[in-house]
Design a protein around this motif. Structure first.
Motif, PDB file in Angstrom:
ATOM      1  N   LEU A 173       0.826  -1.203   0.000  1.00 45.83           N
ATOM      2  CA  LEU A 173       0.000   0.000   0.000  1.00 45.83           C
ATOM      3  C   LEU A 173       0.867   1.263   0.000  1.00 45.83           C
ATOM      4  CD1 LEU A 173      -2.827   1.238   0.150  1.00 45.83           C
ATOM      5  CD2 LEU A 173      -2.689   1.059   2.640  1.00 45.83           C
ATOM      6  N   SER A 174       1.913   1.285   0.809  1.00 50.99           N
ATOM      7  CA  SER A 174       2.786   2.465   0.860  1.00 50.99           C
ATOM      8  C   SER A 174       3.529   2.666  -0.455  1.00 50.99           C
ATOM      9  CB  SER A 174       3.780   2.330   2.016  1.00 50.99           C
ATOM     10  OG  SER A 174       4.639   1.220   1.818  1.00 50.99           O
ATOM     11  N   ASP A 175       3.954   1.571  -1.103  1.00 51.43           N
ATOM     12  CA  ASP A 175       4.608   1.701  -2.407  1.00 51.43           C
ATOM     13  C   ASP A 175       3.641   2.260  -3.449  1.00 51.43           C
ATOM     14  OD1 ASP A 175       6.932   0.716  -1.336  1.00 51.43           O
ATOM     15  OD2 ASP A 175       6.646  -1.329  -2.080  1.00 51.43           O
ATOM     16  N   ARG A 176       2.370   1.824  -3.370  1.00 56.80           N
ATOM     17  CA  ARG A 176       1.380   2.349  -4.307  1.00 56.80           C
ATOM     18  C   ARG A 176       1.128   3.845  -4.056  1.00 56.80           C
ATOM     19  NH1 ARG A 176      -2.413  -0.057  -7.486  1.00 56.80           N
ATOM     20  NH2 ARG A 176      -0.771  -1.625  -7.636  1.00 56.80           N
ATOM     21  N   ILE A 177       1.064   4.221  -2.780  1.00 54.14           N
ATOM     22  CA  ILE A 177       0.875   5.640  -2.441  1.00 54.14           C
ATOM     23  C   ILE A 177       2.044   6.475  -2.955  1.00 54.14           C
ATOM     24  CG2 ILE A 177       0.743   7.288  -0.532  1.00 54.14           C
ATOM     25  CD1 ILE A 177      -0.753   5.173   1.060  1.00 54.14           C
ATOM     26  N   THR A 178       3.258   5.955  -2.788  1.00 50.83           N
ATOM     27  CA  THR A 178       4.446   6.678  -3.253  1.00 50.83           C
ATOM     28  C   THR A 178       4.439   6.854  -4.764  1.00 50.83           C
ATOM     29  OG1 THR A 178       5.722   5.774  -1.392  1.00 50.83           O
ATOM     30  CG2 THR A 178       6.963   6.681  -3.243  1.00 50.83           C
ATOM     31  N   SER A 179       4.066   5.801  -5.494  1.00 50.41           N
ATOM     32  CA  SER A 179       4.066   5.877  -6.958  1.00 50.41           C
ATOM     33  C   SER A 179       2.978   6.796  -7.495  1.00 50.41           C
ATOM     34  CB  SER A 179       3.891   4.474  -7.547  1.00 50.41           C
ATOM     35  OG  SER A 179       2.641   3.922  -7.171  1.00 50.41           O
ATOM     36  N   LEU A 180       1.855   6.907  -6.769  1.00 49.46           N
ATOM     37  CA  LEU A 180       0.743   7.724  -7.248  1.00 49.46           C
ATOM     38  C   LEU A 180       0.863   9.180  -6.847  1.00 49.46           C
ATOM     39  CD1 LEU A 180      -2.312   5.349  -6.633  1.00 49.46           C
ATOM     40  CD2 LEU A 180      -1.164   5.831  -8.805  1.00 49.46           C
ATOM     41  N   THR A 181       1.373   9.445  -5.636  1.00 49.68           N
ATOM     42  CA  THR A 181       1.382  10.817  -5.115  1.00 49.68           C
ATOM     43  C   THR A 181       2.774  11.428  -5.036  1.00 49.68           C
ATOM     44  OG1 THR A 181       1.530  10.025  -2.818  1.00 49.68           O
ATOM     45  CG2 THR A 181      -0.675  10.304  -3.751  1.00 49.68           C
ATOM     46  N   ARG A 182       3.815  10.635  -5.148  1.00 52.90           N
ATOM     47  CA  ARG A 182       5.196  11.106  -5.054  1.00 52.90           C
ATOM     48  C   ARG A 182       5.525  11.716  -3.693  1.00 52.90           C
ATOM     49  NH1 ARG A 182       7.455   8.339  -9.101  1.00 52.90           N
ATOM     50  NH2 ARG A 182       6.268   8.613 -11.039  1.00 52.90           N
ATOM     51  N   VAL A 183       4.831  11.275  -2.657  1.00 50.27           N
ATOM     52  CA  VAL A 183       5.124  11.766  -1.305  1.00 50.27           C
ATOM     53  C   VAL A 183       6.368  11.041  -0.790  1.00 50.27           C
ATOM     54  CG1 VAL A 183       2.700  12.259  -0.833  1.00 50.27           C
ATOM     55  CG2 VAL A 183       3.638  10.025  -0.230  1.00 50.27           C
ATOM     56  N   PRO A 184       7.018  11.568   0.252  1.00 53.59           N
ATOM     57  CA  PRO A 184       8.185  10.874   0.810  1.00 53.59           C
ATOM     58  C   PRO A 184       7.828   9.471   1.300  1.00 53.59           C
ATOM     59  CG  PRO A 184       8.069  13.131   1.628  1.00 53.59           C
ATOM     60  CD  PRO A 184       6.787  12.869   0.887  1.00 53.59           C
ATOM     61  N   VAL A 185       8.847   8.603   1.316  1.00 55.66           N
ATOM     62  CA  VAL A 185       8.621   7.215   1.693  1.00 55.66           C
ATOM     63  C   VAL A 185       8.133   7.112   3.134  1.00 55.66           C
ATOM     64  CG1 VAL A 185       9.717   4.969   2.001  1.00 55.66           C
ATOM     65  CG2 VAL A 185      10.326   6.383   0.031  1.00 55.66           C
ATOM     66  N   TRP A 186       8.698   7.912   4.021  1.00 55.57           N
ATOM     67  CA  TRP A 186       8.311   7.811   5.430  1.00 55.57           C
ATOM     68  C   TRP A 186       6.854   8.216   5.631  1.00 55.57           C
ATOM     69  CZ3 TRP A 186       6.514  12.117   7.945  1.00 55.57           C
ATOM     70  CH2 TRP A 186       6.788  13.360   7.372  1.00 55.57           C
ATOM     71  N   LEU A 187       6.395   9.211   4.861  1.00 50.87           N
ATOM     72  CA  LEU A 187       5.002   9.630   4.973  1.00 50.87           C
ATOM     73  C   LEU A 187       4.069   8.562   4.406  1.00 50.87           C
ATOM     74  CD1 LEU A 187       3.074  11.859   5.833  1.00 50.87           C
ATOM     75  CD2 LEU A 187       3.359  12.890   3.556  1.00 50.87           C
ATOM     76  N   ALA A 188       4.470   7.925   3.310  1.00 51.68           N
ATOM     77  CA  ALA A 188       3.669   6.843   2.733  1.00 51.68           C
ATOM     78  C   ALA A 188       3.595   5.655   3.689  1.00 51.68           C
ATOM     79  CB  ALA A 188       4.255   6.417   1.393  1.00 51.68           C
ATOM     80  N   PHE A 213      -3.749   3.331   7.863  1.00 47.59           N
ATOM     81  CA  PHE A 213      -4.928   2.830   7.144  1.00 47.59           C
ATOM     82  C   PHE A 213      -5.181   1.362   7.445  1.00 47.59           C
ATOM     83  CE2 PHE A 213      -6.978   0.953   3.417  1.00 47.59           C
ATOM     84  CZ  PHE A 213      -8.087   1.783   3.291  1.00 47.59           C
ATOM     85  N   VAL A 214      -4.137   0.534   7.363  1.00 45.92           N
ATOM     86  CA  VAL A 214      -4.314  -0.913   7.557  1.00 45.92           C
ATOM     87  C   VAL A 214      -4.680  -1.236   9.004  1.00 45.92           C
ATOM     88  CG1 VAL A 214      -3.145  -3.146   7.505  1.00 45.92           C
ATOM     89  CG2 VAL A 214      -2.815  -1.524   5.634  1.00 45.92           C
TER      90      VAL A 214
END
Length: 362
Positions: free
Chosen positions: A56-71, A78-79
């Motif tokens: 889920l965090s990798d998907r968030i990073t790829s879609l929003t380009r937010v920092p890894v720690w925030l994702a 969420f989980v």
């Protein structure tokens, strides 16, 4: 001819110790899994939840380009929030259902008579003789006990997940250092990558499909006015992780409650035919289309794994049977001595790396 016979004899002698050693190790591992279930089950659940959070965090990073720690924080929040909601529903409504199960048992005999005109007296007699003899209170206690056990371990699982996420980046470096040489480290990394990719795909897809199934089923339950609709929706979500029989059980329980609760057989038929058709369509079309052949496990192996892990770890073992067997298959495929077993465990005899090699050659 004599040389060939000697080679055959030596091969047989070499294989017998291997079979003996493997049998001893397998027996000790099964005993260890059974004896250490109280420690291993929360850890295994934490690892699978960690895999889902990473996906889920990798998907968030790829879609929003937010920092890894925030994702990562967003994925963990969420989980774990979703798991807490599931635990809360099971802990509140399931307790009420377990207390009122005796009332449903007393009314079930009269409810069976309502469908006598639809399916005939012979089938009705069979239902009365077999289903009524089932101790529903025992079944409810088993389900409630499993839910309570998960709720009690929720804090421990959350703690495991937090530390696993904190050491996510450092773990790969530690593997390289522990391996000693780059080749061994690369092999370990390849095994971990294969396991992670397969588990991410399985857990992610099954979670998405189970959410769709539970959402549609919940809508049907609420429209009908079925009691404990939230509990049946949560169980529908969870039971879809159990291969083959999980979807059947997810329809049987709410259908039986509808048979007792309502005076007519209409809601019962809607749940059996409507939700049953939904489960059939998703299980036979949507599920294979989304998962594809990435798992590549034998159908017989899926049933065998379900039986084995349920025997070892109970109901929670049924939920974990496929992910754990996927891990075993991948590990076996990377060990030359155990590769023949991995081929037998696969669906078509082709392992993941073989499929990648053939795809690369074409």
């Amino acid at each position: 001819m004599t040389v060939k016979n000697n080679d055959t004899a030596n091969t047989a002698k070499l294989r017998l110790p291997v079979v003996r050693d493997v049998s001893i190790v397998a027996t000790l591992m099964v005993l260890g899994l059974y004896a250490g279930s109280a420690f291993l089950i929360p850890l295994t659940l934490a690892l699978l939840i960690n895999v889902l959070i990473i996906a889920l965090s990798d998907r968030i990073t790829s879609l929003t380009r937010v920092p890894v720690w925030l994702a990562n924080i967003a994925g963990v929040t969420f989980v774990l929030a979703g798991l807490f909601v599931i635990m809360y529903i099971l802990g509140s409504q399931a307790t009420q259902f377990a207390r009122s199960i005796n009332t449903y048992e007393a009314q079930f005999d009269g409810a069976v008579n309502r469908i006598a005109g639809l399916i005939g007296s012979d089938v009705t007699s069979f239902i009365r003789d077999n289903l009524i003899s089932i101790d529903m209170s025992y079944v409810a206690r088993v389900l409630l006990g499993s839910a309570t056990s998960l709720l009690n371990h929720f804090f421990l699982i959350s703690l495991y997940v937090a530390f696993l996420m904190a050491e996510r980046l450092a773990f790969r470096k530690k593997i390289q250092l522990a391996a000693g040489d780059p080749k061994t480290g690369a092999e370990f990394a390849a095994i971990l990558d294969a396991i992670t990719n397969s588990l991410q795909r399985y857990v992610g897809v099954k979670t998405f499909i189970s959410l769709i199934t539970a959402g549609i089923s919940y809508s049907v339950f609420k429209v009908l006015g079925l009691e404990y609709a939230e509990t049946w929706a949560v169980l529908t979500f969870a039971l879809n992780f159990i291969p083959s029989i999980g979807s059947i059980i997810a329809v049987i329980f709410p259908a039986m409650i509808a048979l007792v609760q309502f005076e007519s057989v209409g809601p019962f038929l809607i749940i059996v035919l409507g939700c049953g058709t939904l489960q059939f369509m998703i299980g036979n079309f949507l599920d294979p289309a989304m998962l594809g052949r990435s798992l590549n496990m034998s159908t017989f192996l899926v049933i065998l794994a379900l039986t084995f892990w349920t025997t070892i770890w109970g109901l929670i073992g049924a939920f974990l049977s496929v992910p754990l067997t996927v891990c075993i298959l991948i590990v076996f495929s990377h060990i030359p001595a155990l590769r023949p077993i991995a081929i037998l465990m696969s669906l078509d005899g082709r392992l993941t790396e073989d499929q990648k090699a053939s795809a690369g050659s074409t």
